[in-house]
Write a protein that holds these residues in place. Structure first.
Motif, PDB file in Angstrom:
ATOM      1  N   SER A 119      -2.586  10.581  -4.397  1.00 35.78           N
ATOM      2  CA  SER A 119      -2.332   9.636  -3.126  1.00 35.78           C
ATOM      3  C   SER A 119      -2.943   8.259  -3.002  1.00 35.78           C
ATOM      4  O   SER A 119      -2.518   7.467  -2.285  1.00 35.78           O
ATOM      5  CB  SER A 119      -2.752  10.443  -2.062  1.00 35.78           C
ATOM      6  OG  SER A 119      -4.307  10.380  -2.134  1.00 35.78           O
ATOM      7  N   GLY A 120      -3.733   7.889  -4.448  1.00 38.58           N
ATOM      8  CA  GLY A 120      -4.056   6.445  -4.382  1.00 38.58           C
ATOM      9  C   GLY A 120      -5.509   6.278  -4.271  1.00 38.58           C
ATOM     10  O   GLY A 120      -5.819   5.251  -3.274  1.00 38.58           O
ATOM     11  N   LYS A 121      -6.350   7.301  -4.175  1.00 35.22           N
ATOM     12  CA  LYS A 121      -7.808   7.240  -3.563  1.00 35.22           C
ATOM     13  C   LYS A 121      -8.311   6.225  -4.400  1.00 35.22           C
ATOM     14  O   LYS A 121      -9.156   5.374  -3.894  1.00 35.22           O
ATOM     15  CB  LYS A 121      -8.498   8.551  -3.662  1.00 35.22           C
ATOM     16  CG  LYS A 121      -8.395   9.602  -2.767  1.00 35.22           C
ATOM     17  CD  LYS A 121      -9.249  10.869  -2.845  1.00 35.22           C
ATOM     18  CE  LYS A 121      -9.120  11.746  -4.090  1.00 35.22           C
ATOM     19  NZ  LYS A 121      -7.634  12.048  -4.544  1.00 35.22           N
ATOM     20  N   MET A 159      -8.137  12.706   0.423  1.00 34.22           N
ATOM     21  CA  MET A 159      -6.642  12.477   0.508  1.00 34.22           C
ATOM     22  C   MET A 159      -6.317  13.391  -0.812  1.00 34.22           C
ATOM     23  O   MET A 159      -7.004  13.590  -1.813  1.00 34.22           O
ATOM     24  CB  MET A 159      -6.352  11.114   0.115  1.00 34.22           C
ATOM     25  CG  MET A 159      -6.501   9.990   1.124  1.00 34.22           C
ATOM     26  SD  MET A 159      -5.846   8.510   0.441  1.00 34.22           S
ATOM     27  CE  MET A 159      -6.573   7.250   1.656  1.00 34.22           C
ATOM     28  N   PRO A 160      -5.190  13.850  -0.600  1.00 30.84           N
ATOM     29  CA  PRO A 160      -4.674  14.787  -1.859  1.00 30.84           C
ATOM     30  C   PRO A 160      -4.479  13.882  -3.122  1.00 30.84           C
ATOM     31  O   PRO A 160      -4.708  12.821  -3.311  1.00 30.84           O
ATOM     32  CB  PRO A 160      -3.259  15.209  -1.563  1.00 30.84           C
ATOM     33  CG  PRO A 160      -2.634  14.132  -0.389  1.00 30.84           C
ATOM     34  CD  PRO A 160      -4.022  13.454   0.267  1.00 30.84           C
ATOM     35  N   THR A 161      -4.748  14.662  -4.265  1.00 32.45           N
ATOM     36  CA  THR A 161      -4.464  14.234  -5.501  1.00 32.45           C
ATOM     37  C   THR A 161      -3.406  13.401  -5.657  1.00 32.45           C
ATOM     38  O   THR A 161      -2.380  13.528  -5.228  1.00 32.45           O
ATOM     39  CB  THR A 161      -4.184  15.341  -6.661  1.00 32.45           C
ATOM     40  OG1 THR A 161      -3.416  16.230  -6.338  1.00 32.45           O
ATOM     41  CG2 THR A 161      -5.577  16.301  -6.758  1.00 32.45           C
ATOM     42  N   PHE A 178       0.662  -1.068  -0.072  1.00 27.48           N
ATOM     43  CA  PHE A 178       0.032  -0.029   0.003  1.00 27.48           C
ATOM     44  C   PHE A 178       0.873   1.321  -0.097  1.00 27.48           C
ATOM     45  O   PHE A 178       2.033   1.147   0.491  1.00 27.48           O
ATOM     46  CB  PHE A 178      -0.759   0.162   1.179  1.00 27.48           C
ATOM     47  CG  PHE A 178      -1.906  -1.070   1.146  1.00 27.48           C
ATOM     48  CD1 PHE A 178      -3.048  -0.822   0.111  1.00 27.48           C
ATOM     49  CD2 PHE A 178      -2.114  -2.272   1.959  1.00 27.48           C
ATOM     50  CE1 PHE A 178      -4.086  -2.059   0.027  1.00 27.48           C
ATOM     51  CE2 PHE A 178      -3.080  -3.202   1.515  1.00 27.48           C
ATOM     52  CZ  PHE A 178      -3.832  -2.927   0.860  1.00 27.48           C
ATOM     53  N   LYS A 179       0.483   2.176  -0.599  1.00 23.79           N
ATOM     54  CA  LYS A 179       1.188   3.370  -0.723  1.00 23.79           C
ATOM     55  C   LYS A 179       1.534   4.123   0.563  1.00 23.79           C
ATOM     56  O   LYS A 179       2.566   4.582   0.868  1.00 23.79           O
ATOM     57  CB  LYS A 179       0.397   4.375  -1.691  1.00 23.79           C
ATOM     58  CG  LYS A 179       1.253   5.262  -2.340  1.00 23.79           C
ATOM     59  CD  LYS A 179       0.532   5.830  -3.448  1.00 23.79           C
ATOM     60  CE  LYS A 179       1.339   6.807  -4.352  1.00 23.79           C
ATOM     61  NZ  LYS A 179       0.927   7.408  -5.498  1.00 23.79           N
ATOM     62  N   THR A 180       0.315   4.162   1.548  1.00 21.59           N
ATOM     63  CA  THR A 180       0.460   4.591   2.763  1.00 21.59           C
ATOM     64  C   THR A 180      -0.350   3.776   3.670  1.00 21.59           C
ATOM     65  O   THR A 180      -1.267   3.088   3.311  1.00 21.59           O
ATOM     66  CB  THR A 180      -0.141   6.017   2.671  1.00 21.59           C
ATOM     67  OG1 THR A 180      -1.573   5.896   2.283  1.00 21.59           O
ATOM     68  CG2 THR A 180       0.781   6.997   1.895  1.00 21.59           C
TER      69      THR A 180
HETATM   70  N1  LIG Z   1      -0.173   1.234  -3.532  1.00 22.03           N
HETATM   71  C1  LIG Z   1       0.200   1.961  -4.377  1.00 22.03           C
HETATM   72  N2  LIG Z   1       1.424   1.656  -4.758  1.00 22.03           N
HETATM   73  C2  LIG Z   1       2.146   2.397  -5.649  1.00 22.03           C
HETATM   74  N3  LIG Z   1       1.460   2.862  -6.561  1.00 22.03           N
HETATM   75  C3  LIG Z   1       0.195   3.395  -6.303  1.00 22.03           C
HETATM   76  C4  LIG Z   1      -0.631   2.700  -4.941  1.00 22.03           C
HETATM   77  N4  LIG Z   1      -1.756   2.900  -5.117  1.00 22.03           N
HETATM   78  C5  LIG Z   1      -2.004   3.872  -6.097  1.00 22.03           C
HETATM   79  N5  LIG Z   1      -0.972   4.200  -6.782  1.00 22.03           N
HETATM   80  C6  LIG Z   1      -0.541   4.863  -7.970  1.00 22.03           C
HETATM   81  O1  LIG Z   1      -0.798   6.155  -7.549  1.00 22.03           O
HETATM   82  C7  LIG Z   1      -1.030   7.173  -8.789  1.00 22.03           C
HETATM   83  C8  LIG Z   1      -2.382   8.034  -8.242  1.00 22.03           C
HETATM   84  O2  LIG Z   1      -3.318   7.174  -7.846  1.00 22.03           O
HETATM   85  P1  LIG Z   1      -4.881   7.779  -8.251  1.00 22.03           P
HETATM   86  O3  LIG Z   1      -5.053   8.288  -9.503  1.00 22.03           O
HETATM   87  O4  LIG Z   1      -5.609   6.608  -7.698  1.00 22.03           O
HETATM   88  O5  LIG Z   1      -4.728   9.040  -7.247  1.00 22.03           O
HETATM   89  P2  LIG Z   1      -6.033   9.862  -6.655  1.00 22.03           P
HETATM   90  O6  LIG Z   1      -5.901  10.018  -5.489  1.00 22.03           O
HETATM   91  O7  LIG Z   1      -7.417   9.248  -7.147  1.00 22.03           O
HETATM   92  O8  LIG Z   1      -5.701  11.124  -7.714  1.00 22.03           O
HETATM   93  P3  LIG Z   1      -6.621  12.156  -8.299  1.00 22.03           P
HETATM   94  O9  LIG Z   1      -7.440  12.868  -7.289  1.00 22.03           O
HETATM   95  O10 LIG Z   1      -5.648  12.927  -9.007  1.00 22.03           O
HETATM   96  O11 LIG Z   1      -7.621  11.398  -9.143  1.00 22.03           O
HETATM   97  C9  LIG Z   1      -1.488   5.968  -9.762  1.00 22.03           C
HETATM   98  O12 LIG Z   1      -0.425   5.879 -10.547  1.00 22.03           O
HETATM   99  C10 LIG Z   1      -1.611   4.771  -9.022  1.00 22.03           C
HETATM  100  O13 LIG Z   1      -1.565   3.701 -10.069  1.00 22.03           O
END
Ligand SMILES: Nc1ncnc2c1ncn2[C@@H]1O[C@H](COP(=O)(O)OP(=O)(O)OP(=O)(O)O)[C@@H](O)[C@H]1O
Length: 614
Positions: free
Chosen positions: A55-57, A51-53, A28-30
């Motif tokens: 961040s992997g929401k 979560m911020p843009t 997981f990212k975080t």
């Molecule tokens: N656990 C993880 N490990 C590595 N990379 C990840 C993980 N989860 C997500 N990511 C990657 O992080 C990037 C951002 O993810 P995502 O588009 O879901 O973010 P978001 O928070 O939805 O951003 P936004 O608000 O801009 O849509 C993507 O490239 C995604 O593949």
């Protein structure tokens, strides 16, 4: 308890397995992302994720959706373009995602419909817009899916759009609350990149989320570094940009790797993208321009060459970047001011999605300086001022399907030459002020003696002030000094008394000339109409139905009043004119009523006209 722990561990293992095999991520990212995923997986409670843009929401609901075998996760997303990007991303991961929207061909719609009705649908995620969620056909479908226990989760993306307190309020989002109340048994997940505490509470209320589990991270992106460059202070702005680009790209940027360092420079016009691409390329940094004026095929080719690492830099209008998910963007530059705060957060947020440091820079010129006052000027002098991430986000309503001017308008947004909307301007200005204030750090250190002296002076000022609650000044409005309030108070006092004097004179002058005005008015109408009904209508309209008519009457009154103006005595000529106009306007509104003039017999009003003349 032990059983619960075992179950939790098992779920975590399964989630990690899915993360590796389907989403190709090691971990997981975080911890927050992990916890949010596990909370959604549990499915016991509603979940709120902020979560911020970058961040992997999305993973927070996509992973549970994949794990919910035989069930569908319905995702409400505001923008068809975003839906498309998510679907393409999931397709690459071999996860079946579908959408039903107004832009689909009938055959596609049928195909999706058929799968959704299957005993075990292959669709894992179904993306819809809030407008679609509001249709009877979708609601019938949902009803059927729920009846057969085929819905795993309801997800609301960009959930801040549901709140009227937010900048991006979208009325159709409100309808989702009704769905939530109808299907209480379904777990709902609401996601947003930015929402204040007030907006968050409103989201809960509007979506009827019941005591949701909250997963919140600050929108502050600590890996983004912001600075501003004052174009007029540079010998060669293109050379400066090139140097910055090369510095941001770091060593080995010429290796042409898909995951190599890259960047974006946003421009306001198509011409600027072309010009800048040429300048950078000539100076040794291969760059391509991307804008809505290119043919679809060419645009796709430019984007692809940037994604593949063929060219490290793209110069683009805002039509580039929505849903672009390249992790290694090391810089986002703006060759002129961003269109809005929302836009800037989004555009600069495309940098550093891998979590590594990235730079965001605005190049601005005098014109922009005028727009936002002295704040940037201050920084420009420091040239090297580095700031950290901005924390405000909002999306432009035009981005959305059904938005006022639609997607094409959004694509071309940067290419307008007109002035920015004033609310955007003031939003941007206040954001900039707030953020720069935060970044400037605390005020300089003062000695105890100085502090004592200052507080003594303040006390004195409060005592002698005529203003109400003078001692509350700083507490009530941070940064507002008593001196400033006093200054404004004086201005106000002067303006009021000037206006009052002018009013008295104008009212007096007008009152004495009412008959003359009325004669002129009647005569105007008499000479410009040939049919009695038109004459009567025009006379009746004088009284108040048509503001245009009233305006022209007021203009006439002003003409008559102007000779009464005495230069330098009371007010300026323009002030006098404005007052005369508004007095005439309101006088006419009160004294000539449609009811009175529409009477068939006008003789009752005739005496007041003091003898009409033809
Ligand atoms: N656990 C993880 N490990 C590595 N990379 C990840 C993980 N989860 C997500 N990511 C990657 O992080 C990037 C951002 O993810 P995502 O588009 O879901 O973010 P978001 O928070 O939805 O951003 P936004 O608000 O801009 O849509 C993507 O490239 C995604 O593949």
């Amino acid at each position: 308890m032990a059983e619960e722990n075992n179950h939790g561990n098992k779920q975590l293992d399964e989630a990690l397995d899915c993360l590796n095999t389907t989403f190709k991520h090691k971990d997981f990212k975080t911890p927050l992302q992990r916890d949010a995923v596990l909370a959604v997986l549990k499915g016991k409670k509603d979940v709120y994720i902020s979560m911020p843009t970058g961040s992997g929401k999305s993973l927070c609901y996509q992973l549970p959706a994949v794990m919910a075998k035989g069930k569908i996760t319905i995702v409400v997303s505001p923008l068809i373009a975003l839906i498309k990007d998510q679907m393409e991303h999931l397709e690459r991961l071999k996860v079946r995602a579908e959408s039903i929207n107004s832009k689909m061909a009938a055959s596609d719609r049928q195909r999706v419909w058929t799968d959704l009705q299957a005993v075990v649908p292959a669709t894992r995620l179904l993306y819809i817009t809030p407008e679609q969620a509001d249709t009877t056909s979708f609601q019938n479908l949902l009803e059927r899916l729920v009846r057969h226990s085929k819905v795993a989760y309801m997800v609301v993306d960009e959930a801040h759009c549901v709140s009227q307190w937010g900048h991006d309020f979208r009325p159709t989002y409100l309808k989702l609350g009704g769905l939530r109340r109808t299907y209480r048994q379904l777990p709902w997940v609401a996601l947003t990149a930015t929402a204040s505490a007030k907006v968050m509470e409103d989201i809960f209320k509007q979506l009827s989320l019941k005591d949701p589990l909250k997963f919140r991270a600050s929108c502050f992106r600590s890996n983004l570094f912001y600075d501003v460059r004052y174009k007029e202070s540079l010998d060669d702005e293109y050379e400066d940009l090139k140097d910055w680009v090369v510095e941001c790209l770091g060593p080995n940027w010429e290796d042409k790797r898909a995951n190599g360092p890259c960047g974006i420079v946003y421009c306001r016009t198509r011409e600027a993208t072309e010009e800048l691409a040429g300048q950078l390329t000539r100076r040794g940094v291969p760059t391509r321009a991307y804008h809505a004026g290119l043919k679809d095929r060419d645009r796709a080719a430019v984007q692809e060459s940037w994604m593949d690492g063929e060219v490290p830099v793209i110069t683009a209008t805002v039509s580039f970047g929505m849903g672009v998910d390249k992790a290694t963007v090391r810089f986002v530059g703006h060759w002129s001011m961003p269109q809005s705060v929302a836009g800037y957060y989004q555009e600069s947020g495309r940098a550093g999605r891998d979590g590594l440091p990235a730079q965001c820079r605005i190049y601005y010129s005098k014109r922009v300086e005028r727009l936002i006052g002295g704040y940037f000027r201050d920084i420009a002098r420091k040239q090297d001022y580095r700031t950290k991430a901005m924390t405000i986000s909002s999306l432009d309503e035009d981005q959305y399907e059904g938005g006022r001017r639609g997607r094409q308008r959004e694509l071309d947004m940067y290419e307008e030459t007109g002035e920015r909307r004033s609310d955007e301007r003031s939003g941007l200005e206040s954001l900039v002020k707030r953020q720069l204030k935060l970044r400037r750090g605390s005020s300089p250190v003062r000695s105890d003696r100085q502090k004592k002296q200052e507080s003594k002076e303040k006390e004195q000022a409060v005592k002698s002030s005529r203003l109400r609650a003078a001692d509350c000044t700083e507490r009530k409005i941070a940064g507002l000094t008593l001196k400033t309030r006093e200054e404004y108070f004086k201005l106000l006092e002067e303006a009021l008394s000037r206006n009052l004097n002018a009013c008295v004179v104008a009212a007096h002058a007008l009152a004495g000339r009412v008959p003359e005005v009325a004669i002129e008015l009647e005569y105007n109408i008499f000479t410009s109409n040939r049919v009695v009904t038109m004459y009567r209508r025009a006379m009746a309209l004088l009284g108040g139905h048509s503001s245009a008519e009233r305006r022209s009457v007021a203009d006439l009154c002003v003409q008559l009043l102007m000779p009464h103006y005495k230069a330098g005595k009371i007010a300026s000529k323009d002030e006098f004119k404005t007052l005369a106009r508004s007095l005439a306007h309101s006088y006419l509104q009160r004294h000539t009523t449609v009811g009175a003039l529409e009477q068939p017999d006008l003789s009752a009003t005739t005496p007041h006209l003091a003898g009409g003349s033809t």
